[in-house]
Design a protein around this motif. Structure first.
Motif, PDB file in Angstrom:
ATOM      1  N   GLU A 195       0.822  -1.206   0.000  1.00 39.66           N
ATOM      2  CA  GLU A 195       0.000   0.000   0.000  1.00 39.66           C
ATOM      3  C   GLU A 195       0.857   1.258   0.000  1.00 39.66           C
ATOM      4  O   GLU A 195       1.957   1.286   0.552  1.00 39.66           O
ATOM      5  N   PHE A 196       0.302   2.288  -0.587  1.00 39.90           N
ATOM      6  CA  PHE A 196       0.967   3.581  -0.676  1.00 39.90           C
ATOM      7  C   PHE A 196       1.000   4.244   0.692  1.00 39.90           C
ATOM      8  O   PHE A 196       0.016   4.211   1.434  1.00 39.90           O
ATOM      9  N   VAL A 197       2.132   4.872   1.023  1.00 37.69           N
ATOM     10  CA  VAL A 197       2.277   5.592   2.279  1.00 37.69           C
ATOM     11  C   VAL A 197       2.450   7.091   2.027  1.00 37.69           C
ATOM     12  O   VAL A 197       1.683   7.906   2.534  1.00 37.69           O
ATOM     13  N   ALA A 198       3.458   7.438   1.241  1.00 35.54           N
ATOM     14  CA  ALA A 198       3.753   8.855   1.001  1.00 35.54           C
ATOM     15  C   ALA A 198       4.620   8.978  -0.249  1.00 35.54           C
ATOM     16  O   ALA A 198       5.279   8.023  -0.655  1.00 35.54           O
ATOM     17  N   ALA A 199       4.625  10.178  -0.835  1.00 33.91           N
ATOM     18  CA  ALA A 199       5.463  10.435  -1.998  1.00 33.91           C
ATOM     19  C   ALA A 199       5.860  11.895  -2.022  1.00 33.91           C
ATOM     20  O   ALA A 199       5.192  12.754  -1.421  1.00 33.91           O
TER      21      ALA A 199
ATOM     22  N   ILE B  22       0.812   8.607  -8.639  1.00 31.75           N
ATOM     23  CA  ILE B  22       1.953   8.260  -7.809  1.00 31.75           C
ATOM     24  C   ILE B  22       1.566   7.446  -6.591  1.00 31.75           C
ATOM     25  O   ILE B  22       2.440   6.996  -5.856  1.00 31.75           O
ATOM     26  N   SER B  23       0.303   7.213  -6.359  1.00 27.56           N
ATOM     27  CA  SER B  23      -0.103   6.339  -5.266  1.00 27.56           C
ATOM     28  C   SER B  23      -0.232   4.886  -5.727  1.00 27.56           C
ATOM     29  O   SER B  23      -0.526   4.003  -4.916  1.00 27.56           O
ATOM     30  N   SER B  24       0.009   4.661  -6.993  1.00 28.74           N
ATOM     31  CA  SER B  24      -0.066   3.310  -7.544  1.00 28.74           C
ATOM     32  C   SER B  24       1.332   2.715  -7.658  1.00 28.74           C
ATOM     33  O   SER B  24       2.234   3.328  -8.232  1.00 28.74           O
ATOM     34  N   SER B  25       1.502   1.521  -7.126  1.00 28.70           N
ATOM     35  CA  SER B  25       2.825   0.894  -7.177  1.00 28.70           C
ATOM     36  C   SER B  25       3.278   0.660  -8.612  1.00 28.70           C
ATOM     37  O   SER B  25       4.472   0.637  -8.896  1.00 28.70           O
ATOM     38  N   GLY B  26       2.321   0.505  -9.521  1.00 28.52           N
ATOM     39  CA  GLY B  26       2.666   0.269 -10.918  1.00 28.52           C
ATOM     40  C   GLY B  26       3.321   1.457 -11.601  1.00 28.52           C
ATOM     41  O   GLY B  26       3.886   1.312 -12.684  1.00 28.52           O
ATOM     42  N   SER B  27       3.264   2.620 -10.965  1.00 30.71           N
ATOM     43  CA  SER B  27       3.866   3.826 -11.544  1.00 30.71           C
ATOM     44  C   SER B  27       5.356   3.931 -11.246  1.00 30.71           C
ATOM     45  O   SER B  27       6.011   4.834 -11.754  1.00 30.71           O
ATOM     46  N   TYR B  28       5.868   3.041 -10.419  1.00 34.54           N
ATOM     47  CA  TYR B  28       7.256   3.147  -9.976  1.00 34.54           C
ATOM     48  C   TYR B  28       8.158   2.187 -10.747  1.00 34.54           C
ATOM     49  O   TYR B  28       7.824   1.028 -10.960  1.00 34.54           O
ATOM     50  N   ASN B  29       9.320   2.707 -11.119  1.00 36.30           N
ATOM     51  CA  ASN B  29      10.242   1.959 -11.963  1.00 36.30           C
ATOM     52  C   ASN B  29      11.253   1.146 -11.162  1.00 36.30           C
ATOM     53  O   ASN B  29      11.716   0.103 -11.613  1.00 36.30           O
TER      54      ASN B  29
END
Length: 124
Positions: free
Chosen positions: A46-50, A105-112
């Protein structure tokens, strides 16, 4: 490639504080957003912060808003997550992630790129 290394996890009593750090190396100039996610046993990540690398914009999940603070130190290519008023339900493996996107940016799929994770355990 971007390499991420988390540190600062540990065991703390409820109501206590911890500060997580994420050191980034490699092609960090290609990343726009840095995020923290967490995953408890048997649950989805789950998303925490960005935060944008520029440091001018931050995002928080409702579950941590007002208790956690994300910050960036561009000179050291480091992102921090200050966690206060910790609760047992904050217990999880915390992951640092880097994204080339400025949205979703709260979606894990957006991170490389992802770090290896650091364990945070909050006892009651």
């Amino acid at each position: 490639q971007v390499h991420l290394v988390e540190s600062g996890g540990g065991l703390v009593q409820a109501g206590g504080s911890l500060r997580l750090s994420c050191a980034a190396s490699g092609r960090t100039y290609s990343m726009y957003t840095m995020g923290w996610f967490r995953q408890a046993p048997g649950q989805e990540r789950e998303f925490v912060a960005a935060i944008r690398w520029s440091g001018d914009t931050t995002y928080y999940s409702d579950s941590v808003k007002g208790r956690f603070t994300i910050s960036s130190d561009n000179a050291k290519n480091t992102v921090h997550l200050q966690m206060n008023s910790l609760k047992p339900e904050d217990t999880a493996v915390y992951y640092c992630a880097a994204s080339s996107r400025a949205y979703y940016i709260s979606s894990s799929g957006s991170y490389n790129y992802w770090g290896q994770g650091t364990q945070v355990t909050v006892s009651s």
